[in-house]
Scaffold this motif. Sequence first.
Motif, short mmCIF file in Angstrom:
data_model
loop_
_atom_site.label_atom_id
_atom_site.label_comp_id
_atom_site.label_asym_id
_atom_site.label_seq_id
_atom_site.Cartn_x
_atom_site.Cartn_y
_atom_site.Cartn_z
N GLU A 125 4.82 -9.07 1.64
CA GLU A 125 4.49 -9.24 3.05
C GLU A 125 5.76 -9.10 3.87
O GLU A 125 6.80 -9.66 3.52
CB GLU A 125 3.85 -10.61 3.28
N LYS A 126 5.67 -8.32 4.95
CA LYS A 126 6.83 -8.10 5.81
C LYS A 126 6.35 -7.98 7.25
O LYS A 126 5.31 -7.40 7.51
CB LYS A 126 7.57 -6.83 5.39
N LEU B 297 -2.34 4.27 4.15
CA LEU B 297 -1.66 3.18 3.45
C LEU B 297 -2.08 3.22 1.99
O LEU B 297 -3.19 3.65 1.66
CB LEU B 297 -2.06 1.84 4.06
N PRO B 298 -1.23 2.76 1.09
CA PRO B 298 -1.61 2.73 -0.32
C PRO B 298 -2.73 1.70 -0.55
O PRO B 298 -2.94 0.80 0.26
CB PRO B 298 -0.33 2.34 -1.04
N SER B 299 -3.39 1.84 -1.66
CA SER B 299 -4.46 0.92 -2.04
C SER B 299 -3.95 -0.52 -2.01
O SER B 299 -2.88 -0.82 -2.52
CB SER B 299 -4.94 1.28 -3.45
N THR C 99 -2.43 -3.45 4.02
CA THR C 99 -2.96 -3.55 5.38
C THR C 99 -1.79 -3.60 6.36
O THR C 99 -0.72 -4.10 6.02
CB THR C 99 -3.84 -4.81 5.58
N LEU C 100 -2.04 -3.09 7.55
CA LEU C 100 -1.05 -3.15 8.62
C LEU C 100 -1.77 -3.62 9.88
O LEU C 100 -2.68 -2.95 10.37
CB LEU C 100 -0.40 -1.78 8.87
N PHE D 108 2.65 -6.42 7.82
CA PHE D 108 2.29 -5.53 6.71
C PHE D 108 2.12 -6.38 5.47
O PHE D 108 2.97 -7.20 5.14
CB PHE D 108 3.40 -4.50 6.49
N LYS D 109 1.00 -6.22 4.78
CA LYS D 109 0.73 -6.98 3.56
C LYS D 109 0.22 -6.01 2.51
O LYS D 109 -0.63 -5.16 2.81
CB LYS D 109 -0.29 -8.08 3.82
N TRP D 110 0.74 -6.14 1.28
CA TRP D 110 0.37 -5.21 0.22
C TRP D 110 0.25 -5.95 -1.10
O TRP D 110 1.21 -6.52 -1.59
CB TRP D 110 1.41 -4.11 0.11
#
Length: 181
Positions: free
Chosen positions: A35-36, A63-65, A68-69, A75-77
Amino acid sequence: IALQVGDIPPNLPPTLAIPNETLTQTNDPQKDVFEKDFALFAKDPDAQGAPQLTFSIIPGTTLPSGATLAANGTFKWDYSKVKPGVYVLGIQVTDTDPFPNRQPLLPQTAKQLVTYTINNLPDPPTINVSDQTVEEGKTLTFKTTASDPDLTTVAFSAKGLPPWLTFNPATFAFDQIANIS
């Protein structure tokens, strides 16, 4: 009546400087979440007060699988289920007119490609050793096998063996060197 005389300053574009990063999968879905706050890396040079910035992906990119943005730049991945490799994100930030009491100017946009490299933490190899029995006075010899889910070469070693047992790492075999009674 208010009258404004003079040149209206242009709406300057925001700046964006998100750092590239390398992330390592731990095979723990709770830890493999990144997360950023991209808003920390954006500036609006002509903002009066808090900048009004909107984040989105660059049109034509995705965005990659698991990523979310949010419009506010969060931004969370969850990268636990993606394949290791290099992922390039197209991020853009758009400002609003910094002078709301005049004829609005067109919003300005800054774009950046951000690279995230995902490394995979190696999975441990598995060793297969079956239970062994031997009749008294007979010699005990057996082999072991091992596999690595990451398909790397497995190296064998044995420590703490009793003095009467040897291990050959080239053949993966244990040999009894003396009959034990």
